[in-house]
Motif scaffolding. Sequence first.
Motif, PDB file in Angstrom:
ATOM      1  N   ILE A  59       0.850  -1.194   0.000  1.00 19.70           N
ATOM      2  CA  ILE A  59       0.000   0.000   0.000  1.00 19.70           C
ATOM      3  C   ILE A  59       0.881   1.238   0.000  1.00 19.70           C
ATOM      4  O   ILE A  59       2.079   1.158   0.281  1.00 19.70           O
ATOM      5  N   VAL A  60       0.259   2.369  -0.298  1.00 15.99           N
ATOM      6  CA  VAL A  60       0.902   3.673  -0.182  1.00 15.99           C
ATOM      7  C   VAL A  60       0.031   4.524   0.728  1.00 15.99           C
ATOM      8  O   VAL A  60      -1.191   4.564   0.564  1.00 15.99           O
ATOM      9  N   VAL A  61       0.663   5.158   1.704  1.00 14.15           N
ATOM     10  CA  VAL A  61      -0.029   6.088   2.594  1.00 14.15           C
ATOM     11  C   VAL A  61       0.482   7.486   2.261  1.00 14.15           C
ATOM     12  O   VAL A  61       1.675   7.741   2.342  1.00 14.15           O
ATOM     13  N   ALA A  62      -0.431   8.343   1.839  1.00 13.35           N
ATOM     14  CA  ALA A  62      -0.059   9.709   1.455  1.00 13.35           C
ATOM     15  C   ALA A  62      -0.680  10.692   2.434  1.00 13.35           C
ATOM     16  O   ALA A  62      -1.881  10.647   2.690  1.00 13.35           O
ATOM     17  N   LYS A  63       0.160  11.555   2.979  1.00  7.93           N
ATOM     18  CA  LYS A  63      -0.312  12.579   3.909  1.00  7.93           C
ATOM     19  C   LYS A  63      -0.218  13.933   3.222  1.00  7.93           C
ATOM     20  O   LYS A  63       0.843  14.313   2.746  1.00  7.93           O
ATOM     21  N   THR A  64      -1.352  14.610   3.139  1.00  7.19           N
ATOM     22  CA  THR A  64      -1.421  15.926   2.509  1.00  7.19           C
ATOM     23  C   THR A  64      -2.216  16.853   3.426  1.00  7.19           C
ATOM     24  O   THR A  64      -2.562  16.486   4.542  1.00  7.19           O
ATOM     25  N   PHE A  65      -2.510  18.018   2.921  1.00  5.83           N
ATOM     26  CA  PHE A  65      -3.321  18.976   3.662  1.00  5.83           C
ATOM     27  C   PHE A  65      -4.466  19.447   2.781  1.00  5.83           C
ATOM     28  O   PHE A  65      -4.291  19.647   1.582  1.00  5.83           O
ATOM     29  N   ALA A  66      -5.625  19.623   3.397  1.00  4.93           N
ATOM     30  CA  ALA A  66      -6.771  20.276   2.767  1.00  4.93           C
ATOM     31  C   ALA A  66      -6.926  21.577   3.540  1.00  4.93           C
ATOM     32  O   ALA A  66      -7.442  21.581   4.658  1.00  4.93           O
ATOM     33  N   GLY A  67      -6.403  22.632   2.967  1.00  7.30           N
ATOM     34  CA  GLY A  67      -6.306  23.875   3.723  1.00  7.30           C
ATOM     35  C   GLY A  67      -5.247  23.676   4.790  1.00  7.30           C
ATOM     36  O   GLY A  67      -4.113  23.343   4.500  1.00  7.30           O
ATOM     37  N   ARG A  68      -5.647  23.794   6.031  1.00  6.10           N
ATOM     38  CA  ARG A  68      -4.712  23.567   7.144  1.00  6.10           C
ATOM     39  C   ARG A  68      -4.952  22.234   7.842  1.00  6.10           C
ATOM     40  O   ARG A  68      -4.292  21.916   8.827  1.00  6.10           O
ATOM     41  N   LYS A  69      -5.898  21.486   7.337  1.00  7.75           N
ATOM     42  CA  LYS A  69      -6.266  20.222   7.968  1.00  7.75           C
ATOM     43  C   LYS A  69      -5.506  19.058   7.325  1.00  7.75           C
ATOM     44  O   LYS A  69      -5.542  18.893   6.108  1.00  7.75           O
ATOM     45  N   PRO A  70      -4.811  18.230   8.120  1.00  5.98           N
ATOM     46  CA  PRO A  70      -4.108  17.090   7.553  1.00  5.98           C
ATOM     47  C   PRO A  70      -5.085  16.029   7.046  1.00  5.98           C
ATOM     48  O   PRO A  70      -6.120  15.781   7.658  1.00  5.98           O
ATOM     49  N   VAL A  71      -4.739  15.440   5.914  1.00  5.32           N
ATOM     50  CA  VAL A  71      -5.554  14.392   5.304  1.00  5.32           C
ATOM     51  C   VAL A  71      -4.628  13.224   4.978  1.00  5.32           C
ATOM     52  O   VAL A  71      -3.593  13.408   4.342  1.00  5.32           O
ATOM     53  N   THR A  72      -5.016  12.032   5.416  1.00  5.33           N
ATOM     54  CA  THR A  72      -4.252  10.819   5.121  1.00  5.33           C
ATOM     55  C   THR A  72      -5.087   9.939   4.201  1.00  5.33           C
ATOM     56  O   THR A  72      -6.249   9.666   4.486  1.00  5.33           O
ATOM     57  N   ARG A  73      -4.464   9.527   3.100  1.00  8.07           N
ATOM     58  CA  ARG A  73      -5.145   8.678   2.124  1.00  8.07           C
ATOM     59  C   ARG A  73      -4.342   7.402   1.936  1.00  8.07           C
ATOM     60  O   ARG A  73      -3.119   7.409   2.001  1.00  8.07           O
ATOM     61  N   VAL A  74      -5.070   6.317   1.687  1.00  4.07           N
ATOM     62  CA  VAL A  74      -4.460   5.003   1.533  1.00  4.07           C
ATOM     63  C   VAL A  74      -4.847   4.439   0.168  1.00  4.07           C
ATOM     64  O   VAL A  74      -6.004   4.529  -0.236  1.00  4.07           O
ATOM     65  N   ALA A  75      -3.862   3.877  -0.529  1.00  5.60           N
ATOM     66  CA  ALA A  75      -4.105   3.239  -1.828  1.00  5.60           C
ATOM     67  C   ALA A  75      -3.351   1.919  -1.883  1.00  5.60           C
ATOM     68  O   ALA A  75      -2.285   1.774  -1.277  1.00  5.60           O
ATOM     69  N   MET A  76      -3.898   0.966  -2.602  1.00  4.79           N
ATOM     70  CA  MET A  76      -3.238  -0.311  -2.819  1.00  4.79           C
ATOM     71  C   MET A  76      -2.327  -0.181  -4.033  1.00  4.79           C
ATOM     72  O   MET A  76      -2.717   0.404  -5.047  1.00  4.79           O
ATOM     73  N   THR A  77      -1.122  -0.697  -3.929  1.00  2.66           N
ATOM     74  CA  THR A  77      -0.176  -0.662  -5.048  1.00  2.66           C
ATOM     75  C   THR A  77      -0.429  -1.837  -5.981  1.00  2.66           C
ATOM     76  O   THR A  77      -1.085  -2.815  -5.592  1.00  2.66           O
ATOM     77  N   PRO A  78       0.078  -1.785  -7.214  1.00  3.38           N
ATOM     78  CA  PRO A  78      -0.026  -2.958  -8.085  1.00  3.38           C
ATOM     79  C   PRO A  78       0.607  -4.199  -7.439  1.00  3.38           C
ATOM     80  O   PRO A  78       0.067  -5.306  -7.556  1.00  3.38           O
ATOM     81  N   ALA A  79       1.724  -4.014  -6.748  1.00  2.00           N
ATOM     82  CA  ALA A  79       2.352  -5.148  -6.045  1.00  2.00           C
ATOM     83  C   ALA A  79       1.423  -5.690  -4.963  1.00  2.00           C
ATOM     84  O   ALA A  79       1.346  -6.911  -4.749  1.00  2.00           O
TER      85      ALA A  79
END
Length: 99
Positions: A59-79
């Motif tokens: 999986i890949v865990v990506a941490k970004t921001f929506a404005g000033r609020k942290p957002v964590t998203r999870v995706a499954m990799t091809p592997a």
Amino acid sequence: MTELDPVIHTPARLRIMTALNEALEDGDEIAFPALQKLLDMTAGNLTSHLAKLEDAGYIVVAKTFAGRKPVTRVAMTPAGRGAFRAYRTALLDILGGSR
């Protein structure tokens, strides 16, 4: 005898991989709170299991921001998709079921 992937075989990680495989198309991602709610897991438990899956490259865990609020998203990799398919096939072989 067919061996099962020990990274996926842990019950919580199997639930995570199954949910991601069923809920997401290739390239899609899910927000951490939505995954947590779907699996009914505590944030700490989910985070620790996601770290193991991420370390394995499943999986890949990506941490970004929506404005000033942290957002964590999870995706499954091809592997990860490939490993999940292989796990499922191995489990069905052990159980003597159909694919």
